[in-house]
Design an enzyme around this catalytic site. Structure first.
Site, short mmCIF file in Angstrom:
data_model
loop_
_atom_site.label_atom_id
_atom_site.label_comp_id
_atom_site.label_asym_id
_atom_site.label_seq_id
_atom_site.Cartn_x
_atom_site.Cartn_y
_atom_site.Cartn_z
N ASP A 1 -13.82 1.70 -3.54
CA ASP A 1 -13.20 1.16 -4.75
C ASP A 1 -12.12 2.18 -5.08
O ASP A 1 -12.41 3.27 -5.57
CB ASP A 1 -14.23 1.08 -5.89
CG ASP A 1 -13.59 0.60 -7.19
OD1 ASP A 1 -12.35 0.59 -7.27
OD2 ASP A 1 -14.34 0.25 -8.11
N HIS A 2 -10.86 1.84 -4.74
CA HIS A 2 -9.84 2.89 -4.76
C HIS A 2 -9.63 3.47 -6.16
O HIS A 2 -9.11 4.56 -6.30
CB HIS A 2 -8.54 2.41 -4.13
CG HIS A 2 -7.84 1.35 -4.90
ND1 HIS A 2 -8.06 0.02 -4.69
CD2 HIS A 2 -6.94 1.42 -5.90
CE1 HIS A 2 -7.33 -0.68 -5.53
NE2 HIS A 2 -6.63 0.15 -6.27
N HIS B 1 -14.01 -2.22 -10.36
CA HIS B 1 -13.30 -1.07 -10.96
C HIS B 1 -13.81 -0.73 -12.35
O HIS B 1 -14.16 0.40 -12.65
CB HIS B 1 -11.81 -1.37 -11.13
CG HIS B 1 -11.10 -1.71 -9.87
ND1 HIS B 1 -11.38 -1.12 -8.66
CD2 HIS B 1 -10.07 -2.54 -9.63
CE1 HIS B 1 -10.57 -1.60 -7.75
NE2 HIS B 1 -9.77 -2.46 -8.30
N LYS C 1 1.38 -2.13 -18.25
CA LYS C 1 0.40 -1.72 -17.24
C LYS C 1 -0.28 -0.46 -17.79
O LYS C 1 0.37 0.57 -18.02
CB LYS C 1 1.13 -1.37 -15.95
CG LYS C 1 0.26 -0.77 -14.85
CD LYS C 1 1.18 -0.35 -13.69
CE LYS C 1 0.45 0.50 -12.68
NZ LYS C 1 -0.25 -0.27 -11.68
P1 NDP Z 1 -3.90 -9.10 5.30
O1 NDP Z 1 -4.14 -10.56 5.31
O2 NDP Z 1 -2.52 -8.61 5.02
O3 NDP Z 1 -4.31 -8.50 6.72
C1 NDP Z 1 -5.44 -8.95 7.41
C2 NDP Z 1 -5.57 -8.20 8.72
O4 NDP Z 1 -6.74 -8.67 9.38
C3 NDP Z 1 -4.40 -8.43 9.67
O5 NDP Z 1 -4.18 -7.23 10.36
C4 NDP Z 1 -4.95 -9.48 10.63
O6 NDP Z 1 -4.44 -9.31 11.92
C5 NDP Z 1 -6.39 -9.07 10.71
N1 NDP Z 1 -7.24 -10.19 11.12
C6 NDP Z 1 -7.64 -11.25 10.37
N2 NDP Z 1 -8.45 -12.04 11.10
C7 NDP Z 1 -8.58 -11.47 12.32
C8 NDP Z 1 -9.29 -11.79 13.51
N3 NDP Z 1 -10.05 -12.89 13.61
N4 NDP Z 1 -9.19 -10.96 14.57
C9 NDP Z 1 -8.42 -9.85 14.51
N5 NDP Z 1 -7.71 -9.49 13.41
C10 NDP Z 1 -7.78 -10.29 12.34
O7 NDP Z 1 -4.96 -8.49 4.29
P2 NDP Z 1 -4.80 -7.20 3.36
O8 NDP Z 1 -4.33 -6.07 4.19
O9 NDP Z 1 -4.05 -7.55 2.14
O10 NDP Z 1 -6.31 -6.95 2.87
C11 NDP Z 1 -7.28 -6.38 3.73
C12 NDP Z 1 -8.52 -6.02 2.89
O11 NDP Z 1 -8.16 -5.06 1.92
C13 NDP Z 1 -9.10 -7.19 2.11
O12 NDP Z 1 -10.50 -7.02 2.07
C14 NDP Z 1 -8.53 -7.02 0.72
O13 NDP Z 1 -9.38 -7.58 -0.27
C15 NDP Z 1 -8.52 -5.51 0.62
N6 NDP Z 1 -7.56 -5.00 -0.34
C16 NDP Z 1 -6.22 -5.24 -0.17
C17 NDP Z 1 -5.32 -4.73 -1.08
C18 NDP Z 1 -3.85 -4.95 -0.89
O14 NDP Z 1 -3.10 -4.44 -1.73
N7 NDP Z 1 -3.41 -5.64 0.15
C19 NDP Z 1 -5.75 -3.95 -2.26
C20 NDP Z 1 -7.17 -3.70 -2.31
C21 NDP Z 1 -8.02 -4.22 -1.38
P3 NDP Z 1 -3.29 -10.24 12.54
O15 NDP Z 1 -2.35 -10.57 11.42
O16 NDP Z 1 -2.68 -9.36 13.57
O17 NDP Z 1 -3.95 -11.43 13.05
#
Ligand code: NDP
Length: 525
Positions: free
Chosen positions: A217-218, A280, A385
């Site tokens: 939980d950042h 959070h 914010k």
């Molecule tokens: P994205 O949708 O941007 O990225 C998802 C990633 O997962 C991509 O690299 C995608 O790869 C990969 N992926 C998905 N399905 C598969 C699969 N079947 N096989 C291999 N790779 C897969 O998500 P986010 O980065 O935004 O979020 C990631 C996590 O972090 C989530 O749990 C989110 O709740 C959490 N989070 C995100 C925040 C943010 O600001 N983004 C903030 C706080 C938490 P590819 O595209 O190459 O297929």
């Protein structure tokens, strides 16, 4: 290999390349290199979180000399990279997202690039986890990473169980892969309701034990959040008054000006209660309200956090409207610019019932807090914010000073979490002059100016802790489950009853009127 006992809070490391001699408060801020060699595997390495937060955090640690000397970073996702193109991708993303003084260049970048590799893979395919295993073994041989692994799940939550299952099938689980330690970092949200959180926990604990699970939980990596414990337990003046005898009420706010941005599809299935309050805000609540732990050991602190959460009575379904308020923003103005209402955001339904604002009143059935209400609120598209905790003390028992027209305000201690980081105390002072006018003033401490350094980004701190094996700032399962139990009656009630008053606050405002009916004394945003 069994996990070593977790370390305590004392490991805070912050950059200090210069200036320690100038500002005595900066002594003790030197970076400290993590000693265990290790690999971090980022599942979801082509995603948003990796490029914006995780990669810049790891690179910053490299620049500060915090990474272990023997270190490997493995990206794992479907996007079509090989090692070289993934390194180039990382460099581009650092150019885009790293702070201006941490852009990749020269030998420092070249040295870091050597640690990077990529496995092009699908989470559903065991063969690709065998490729990962081969890459890890190669890193152990060539980089000297000694069999130590951190698996970081930066992927959409529905695939978490799939990844964990495949780690086991590929014999990358801690029991099969015993040359070093293996830890798993799980991004939020940990489940989307109580049942799915329990199902996820069951899937993860089949493979990793609690000592190896780091639920991130950042918010907890932010310096002022950690300072709540230091404020309470490294000072003598606050703890004696930290109870029902002196505290009138506590309010915890996590307000955003932003709307849902590109995340409408995710948010419309989540809402403010699940997205912010359950994790959070509930974590902040537990840190403020918990009893003093016996030591700074991770489990001693986490025992107390769970204990206080377990002392919160669960709201009865028919009492939900008395202890909570929900809102959804309509069109409005932010910083002078017109913005659309929630229902007109991309990927949001025109009749959406999802709350973009949630406020909850909690009480605690224990000796310290009996009768003291805690008000929690979080929302999007609010006036400002701001994340903060405000402890309001009881009014003075007898009026001695001040013109009858002067209001004598109660003392308020504010822990400022963002955008400002610091602590402020509101107290009453005499206005200079012959008359006895009384006015509220603030004593204000800011981390940036006080210590002369910016706090390290939360992800940097948390990654360092995961590498060190310090679980203090990661949420233990019992607390996650209890937080879900607390919000579940509210969540179910809101889900099952449509709010025909939505949208009920304008973007850029203080939130819905119903929040002020729940608690009239919210601090102004
Ligand atoms: P994205 O949708 O941007 O990225 C998802 C990633 O997962 C991509 O690299 C995608 O790869 C990969 N992926 C998905 N399905 C598969 C699969 N079947 N096989 C291999 N790779 C897969 O998500 P986010 O980065 O935004 O979020 C990631 C996590 O972090 C989530 O749990 C989110 O709740 C959490 N989070 C995100 C925040 C943010 O600001 N983004 C903030 C706080 C938490 P590819 O595209 O190459 O297929």
């Amino acid at each position: 290999m069994p996990e070593a006992a977790t370390a305590g809070l004392a490991s805070t490391a912050a950059p200090s390349r210069d200036g320690a001699a100038v500002n005595p408060l900066r002594q003790g801020l030197e970076s400290d290199r993590i000693s265990d060699p290790c690999n971090i595997v980022f599942f979801g390495a082509s995603g948003d979180l990796f490029k914006r937060m995780l990669l810049p955090a790891v690179y910053s640690m490299h620049l500060k000399g915090m990474l272990p000397e023997k270190f490997g970073l493995i990206g794992f996702a479907r996007s079509d990279f090989d090692d070289d193109t993934f390194r180039a991708y990382c460099r581009t993303q650092l150019e885009n997202f790293a702070p201006p003084d941490q852009k990749p260049s020269g030998d420092l970048w070249n040295e870091f690039a050597k640690s990077i590799s990529y496995v092009c893979a699908d989470f559903k395919d065991t063969k690709h986890f065998e490729d990962l295993r081969a890459q890890l073994e190669e890193n152990d041989r060539t980089l000297g990473t000694a069999g130590n692994r951190i698996y970081y799940l930066a992927t959409p939550p529905p695939v978490f169980p799939e990844i964990v299952k495949h780690l086991k099938l590929a014999k990358l689980d801690p029991k099969s892969d015993d040359r070093g330690w293996s830890r798993i970092v799980v991004e939020k949200p940990f489940g989307t309701d109580l049942a799915s959180a329990r199902a996820l926990q069951a899937a993860v604990e089949r493979v990793f034990n609690e000592r190896s699970i780091y639920r991130i939980d950042h918010y907890l990596g932010k310096e002022p959040v950690q300072d709540i414990l230091a404020l309470r337990f490294a000072n003598t003046i606050f703890e004696p008054i930290w109870n029902r005898n002196y505290v009138h009420s506590v309010q915890i706010t996590a307000a955003e000006q932003l709307g849902v941005e590109q995340r409408g599809a995710y948010y419309d299935n989540a809402g403010a209660l699940r997205d912010m309050i359950q994790n959070h805000v509930m974590n902040l609540f537990a840190l403020v309200a918990m009893e003093p732990p016996a030591s700074s050991d991770a489990n001693a602190i986490r025992d107390e956090k769970f204990k206080v959460l377990s002392e919160v009575p669960l709201p009865a379904i028919d009492a939900v409207s008395r202890v909570s308020a929900r809102g959804q923003y309509g069109p409005g103005t932010i910083d002078g610019a017109a913005v659309p209402g929630y229902r007109n955001e991309a990927d949001v339904g025109l009749d959406s019932n999802t709350e973009t604002f949630a406020a909850v009143k909690l009480t605690i059935d224990n000796w310290r807090w009996a009768g003291v209400p805690f008000f929690l609120r979080s929302g999007k598209r609010l006036a400002r914010k701001v994340s903060e905790i405000a402890v309001t003390f009881k009014p003075i028992p007898h009026r001695l000073y001040g013109d009858e027209t002067d209001a004598i305000e109660p003392n308020v201690l504010v822990v400022k979490i963002q955008p400002d980081e610091g602590i402020a105390l509101r107290f009453e002072a005499k206005v200079p002059g012959p008359k006895q006018h009384i006015r509220s003033v603030y004593m204000d401490f800011n981390y940036g100016t006080g210590f002369g350094v910016q706090s390290p980004p939360a992800y940097e701190r948390l990654l360092a802790d995961a590498m060190r094996g310090d679980q203090t700032l990661f949420t233990r399962w019992d607390a996650v489950e209890r937080a879900w139990e607390i919000v579940t009656p509210i969540q179910e009630k809101w889900q099952n009853t449509k709010d025909f008053g939505f949208p009920n606050y304008a973007a850029g405002s203080q939130g819905p009127q119903s929040a002020f009916e729940l608690f009239p004394d919210w601090r102004k945003l």
